[in-house]
Design an enzyme around this catalytic site. Sequence first.
Site, PDB file in Angstrom:
ATOM      1  N   ARG A 103       0.848  -1.185   0.000  1.00 17.53           N
ATOM      2  CA  ARG A 103       0.000   0.000   0.000  1.00 17.53           C
ATOM      3  C   ARG A 103       0.884   1.236   0.000  1.00 17.53           C
ATOM      4  NH1 ARG A 103      -4.122   1.465   4.796  1.00 17.53           N
ATOM      5  NH2 ARG A 103      -2.261   0.982   5.967  1.00 17.53           N
ATOM      6  N   THR A 107      -0.951   7.605  -0.917  1.00 21.25           N
ATOM      7  CA  THR A 107      -2.216   7.573  -1.651  1.00 21.25           C
ATOM      8  C   THR A 107      -3.147   6.489  -1.102  1.00 21.25           C
ATOM      9  OG1 THR A 107      -1.392   5.936  -3.225  1.00 21.25           O
ATOM     10  CG2 THR A 107      -1.021   8.256  -3.779  1.00 21.25           C
ATOM     11  N   ASP A 199      -0.193  -3.190  12.931  1.00 21.82           N
ATOM     12  CA  ASP A 199       0.262  -3.639  11.608  1.00 21.82           C
ATOM     13  C   ASP A 199       0.427  -5.154  11.640  1.00 21.82           C
ATOM     14  OD1 ASP A 199       2.179  -2.330   9.050  1.00 21.82           O
ATOM     15  OD2 ASP A 199       2.198  -4.474   9.505  1.00 21.82           O
ATOM     16  N   ASP A 202       3.925  -6.550  10.557  1.00 24.22           N
ATOM     17  CA  ASP A 202       4.965  -6.321  11.577  1.00 24.22           C
ATOM     18  C   ASP A 202       4.781  -7.251  12.763  1.00 24.22           C
ATOM     19  OD1 ASP A 202       6.308  -4.384  10.180  1.00 24.22           O
ATOM     20  OD2 ASP A 202       5.349  -2.687  11.210  1.00 24.22           O
TER      21      ASP A 202
HETATM   22  N1  URA Z   1      -2.973  -3.040   7.625  1.00 18.48           N
HETATM   23  C1  URA Z   1      -2.623  -3.459   8.864  1.00 18.48           C
HETATM   24  O1  URA Z   1      -1.729  -4.284   9.038  1.00 18.48           O
HETATM   25  N2  URA Z   1      -3.295  -2.939   9.912  1.00 18.48           N
HETATM   26  C2  URA Z   1      -4.279  -2.033   9.785  1.00 18.48           C
HETATM   27  O2  URA Z   1      -4.859  -1.612  10.792  1.00 18.48           O
HETATM   28  C3  URA Z   1      -4.626  -1.624   8.470  1.00 18.48           C
HETATM   29  C4  URA Z   1      -3.952  -2.146   7.401  1.00 18.48           C
END
Ligand code: URA
Length: 208
Positions: A103, A107, A199, A202
């Site tokens: 992502r 944007t 995330d 992560d």
């Molecule tokens: N991607 C993620 O890993 N966590 C989010 O909250 C949104 C997108």
Amino acid sequence: MPVIEVKHPLVQHKLSYLRDKDTPTVHFRKLVEEVTLLLTYEATKDLPTEDVDIETPLEVAPMPRISGKKVAVCPILRAGLGMLDGVLTLISGARVGFIGLYRDEETLQPVEYYVKLPQDVADRDVILLDPMLATGNSTAHAVQLVKDAGATSVRLLAIIAAPEGVENIQSNHPDVMIVVAAIDRALNEKGYIVPGLGDAGDRLYGTK
Ligand code: URA
């Protein structure tokens, strides 16, 4: 198609540990796999079956076997990879396709960097894996990608969805079955789902 939010206590219990910022990577990874297995159970409840004659030690009797298309499971890299084993535990014969999208943080639009789908994906039921259905832009892109490859049956498994993500998929791909463990309140200004779990990539891989 209406979204399926799996309220089963086992799913919700495991999800609460996933949300906990103090859950270590080793447990997080296992929990993602376990929740995915439970979502897979729900997402496949409409697979068609047909009776075949089975010879038990006592007699021959008609018993149901899954009929119809075989499955292609397609994790969206990288966080979707954490869900793969959960599906394969239940559907061990599935073929696996990989969809590499990231992502663009400015944007919030998806950028493709690697795509490798099973050659016969058009003849398979596709299960897309993306743990966090946030804006839905990457996931909608992935759905379009497998449809462009000929897939006509697509299911999406996510651990947590934002209402915006669900709406995105439902309006752009109303034929896609969405199965999630929770639909959270919203997206924050950085595109994270809140309350969410942070995330997912992560937390799965210990990067930060
Ligand atoms: N991607 C993620 O890993 N966590 C989010 O909250 C949104 C997108």
